[in-house]
Structure formats: structure tokens, C-alpha cells
Design a protein around this motif. Structure first.
Motif, short mmCIF file in Angstrom:
data_model
loop_
_atom_site.label_atom_id
_atom_site.label_comp_id
_atom_site.label_asym_id
_atom_site.label_seq_id
_atom_site.Cartn_x
_atom_site.Cartn_y
_atom_site.Cartn_z
N ASP A 135 18.93 23.81 42.28
CA ASP A 135 19.47 22.47 42.50
C ASP A 135 18.29 21.59 42.86
O ASP A 135 17.85 21.55 44.01
CB ASP A 135 20.51 22.48 43.61
N GLU A 161 27.41 20.59 37.79
CA GLU A 161 28.24 21.10 38.88
C GLU A 161 29.44 21.86 38.34
O GLU A 161 29.90 22.83 38.95
CB GLU A 161 28.70 19.94 39.78
N ARG A 164 28.57 25.58 38.08
CA ARG A 164 27.85 26.28 39.16
C ARG A 164 28.66 27.41 39.80
O ARG A 164 28.11 28.45 40.14
CB ARG A 164 27.39 25.27 40.21
N GLY A 165 29.95 27.20 40.00
CA GLY A 165 30.75 28.25 40.62
C GLY A 165 30.81 29.49 39.74
O GLY A 165 30.63 30.61 40.22
N ALA A 168 27.53 31.31 39.81
CA ALA A 168 27.35 32.07 41.06
C ALA A 168 28.14 33.37 41.04
O ALA A 168 27.61 34.44 41.39
CB ALA A 168 27.78 31.21 42.24
N SER A 192 26.11 30.09 48.17
CA SER A 192 26.47 28.71 48.49
C SER A 192 27.31 28.10 47.38
O SER A 192 28.35 27.47 47.64
CB SER A 192 25.19 27.89 48.69
N TRP A 193 26.89 28.28 46.14
CA TRP A 193 27.64 27.72 45.01
C TRP A 193 29.02 28.36 44.89
O TRP A 193 29.99 27.70 44.53
CB TRP A 193 26.86 27.92 43.71
N ASP A 194 29.11 29.65 45.19
CA ASP A 194 30.40 30.34 45.15
C ASP A 194 31.38 29.68 46.11
O ASP A 194 32.57 29.52 45.80
CB ASP A 194 30.19 31.81 45.50
N TYR A 197 32.02 25.67 44.96
CA TYR A 197 32.70 25.43 43.69
C TYR A 197 33.67 26.58 43.39
O TYR A 197 33.33 27.52 42.67
CB TYR A 197 31.68 25.28 42.56
#
Length: 234
Positions: A135, A161, A164-165, A168, A192-194, A197
Motif C-alpha cells: 500500500d 481496494e 485486497r481482501g 490477503a 490487516s487487509w483480511d 476488507y
């Protein structure tokens, strides 16, 4: 009501995991051809099926070709965790690269894992290469309205974005499923992304279809989908 995770595990006895990367790509064309609302992974482009391939509609997502028109006009199956990233940790890669690893059964299973494969515009797939996700806080500028940023000099990629989830949860899955080593900073970013998102209904449907075909789930997706289903049906 039986849980999603239970149903996915139960399907393992009748599913057949693809035997190769090419076999996985053929199955994924069918998965995505019938997946409601699906678009290309990074840029969100619509697509249509033509024979054994999926063809993107660049106008639908405002994509601007950066350099490679031929690759931009086709969909390629992108390894979210690059083949280089998991392959170079194996002895076969050290002794002859990806071509040599195609003779290694463990690598073949990892390369063909459909949980780690997504449809991407060929130019974006090529530009991403095996650069690490990051990021960087940059404003997208390279591909029109596609919010992907590739830092060629720094060998980093800032994904939209919207992706991203799923990125991750794929990294966390590959780490646990195949003992793929992640650096401390990579692991922290993916965790963090998990959290930031969470899964969408579309990600859950894609996961369900892939799991049924392959024979096992990605627990990081399945658990969130199970909670999403519970919240929708209290």
C-alpha cells in the motif's frame, strides 16, 4: 442448516482437483463463465466467453492500454501468490526454475490450486510479474480507470481496494496450505487487509464453486462466508 464449511468439506469425496495448471485454467473458464457479476480481478472489466477463452471488454472498466495491446486484449490466469514466490522455495526451482519444477508433484499441485488463480488482463498480469503487494498511497495513473499501480523500479504493486481482501485471504491460505514463507511485513499486511476488507457475497460464491470442483476450501474465506450467511439468516 448445515454450515458452508461442512458442505464444502463433504464435497471433497466427489471433486477432482486439476492435475496441472492447464487443466485448472480450463476448469476456471467454466467457473467464471457462469459466475454472477464476475469481472476481471484487478480492474473490474466485464468479459464474455468465446470458445475456451474469456475475452475482456476494456471499455466497460475504462481501461487504458499502457504498452502491450495484444496482452491487454486477453484474459490470463494470474497466480495471486506468484509461482516464483512459492516455487523458488522448492529444491526443483533451485535446480532448474519453473520448467524443472513442472516435474515436481508438490509444485504441480500448488501451481494448479484454483484458490490462487484469478482472471486478470494479460497486460496487468505481465506488469505485476512477481512483485510484492504493498500500500504505497499512490494515486492510480497507469491504466486509465483501473486502480492498479505498478512500481517497476521498486518492484512493488498497489492493488485496488476491491481486490485486497481476496488477495490477503489467498496469501494466508497458501502460507498454511503449502508452508509458503512470508516475510513479517508481508504477513502483517495480509492480516490487516483480511480484517479491513471482509468477504463479499460474490467472493463467497466464487469460493463455493472453486471448492466444489477442487475438493477443499480456503478456510480463511469459508469461515467469513459462514459468518456472512449466519448474519443474513439469523
Amino acid at each position: 442448516m448445515k454450515s458452508l464449511l461442512f458442505l464444502l468439506m463433504a464435497s471433497a469425496s466427489v471433486a477432482a482437483a486439476p492435475s496441472s495448471f492447464n487443466a485448472a485454467k480450463k476448469q476456471l473458464v467454466s467457473v467464471y463463465d457462469q459466475l454472477p457479476g464476475a469481472t476481471t480481478f484487478y480492474c473490474g472489466c466485464d468479459y464474455r466467453r468465446k470458445g475456451k477463452k474469456l475475452l475482456p471488454d476494456l471499455h466497460s472498466c475504462g481501461y487504458r492500454v499502457r504498452k502491450q495491446k495484444t496482452r491487454a486484449d486477453r484474459i490470463e490466469w494470474e497466480h495471486v501468490v506468484p509461482a516464483w514466490a512459492f516455487g523458488h522455495q522448492l529444491q526443483c526451482w533451485q535446480e532448474g526454475g519453473r520448467k524443472n519444477c513442472r516435474k515436481d508433484q508438490r509444485f504441480k499441485v500448488m501451481e494448479a490450486d484454483m484458490h490462487n488463480l484469478v482472471p486478470a488482463l494479460g497486460e496487468v498480469n505481465g506488469d505485476r510479474a512477481h512483485y510484492r503487494f504493498s500500500d504505497m498511497g499512490q494515486t492510480p495513473f497507469q491504466y486509465g480507470r483501473c486502480e492498479m499501480v505498478v512500481d517497476f523500479k521498486g518492484r512493488r504493486v498497489q492493488p485496488p481496494e476491491r481486490a485486497r481482501g481476496a488477495i490477503a485471504r489467498t496469501y494466508l491460505y497458501m502460507q498454511e496450505q503449502y508452508r509458503v514463507k512470508l516475510s513479517g511485513s508481508q504477513l502483517k499486511l495480509m492480516q490487516s487487509w483480511d480484517n479491513l476488507y471482509p468477504v463479499t457475497t460474490q467472493e463467497c460464491e466464487r469460493h463455493r464453486r472453486v471448492s466444489q470442483r477442487q475438493g477443499w476450501p480456503n478456510p480463511h474465506v469459508a469461515q467469513q462466508c459462514q459468518q456472512l450467511e449466519a448474519n443474513a439468516n439469523p
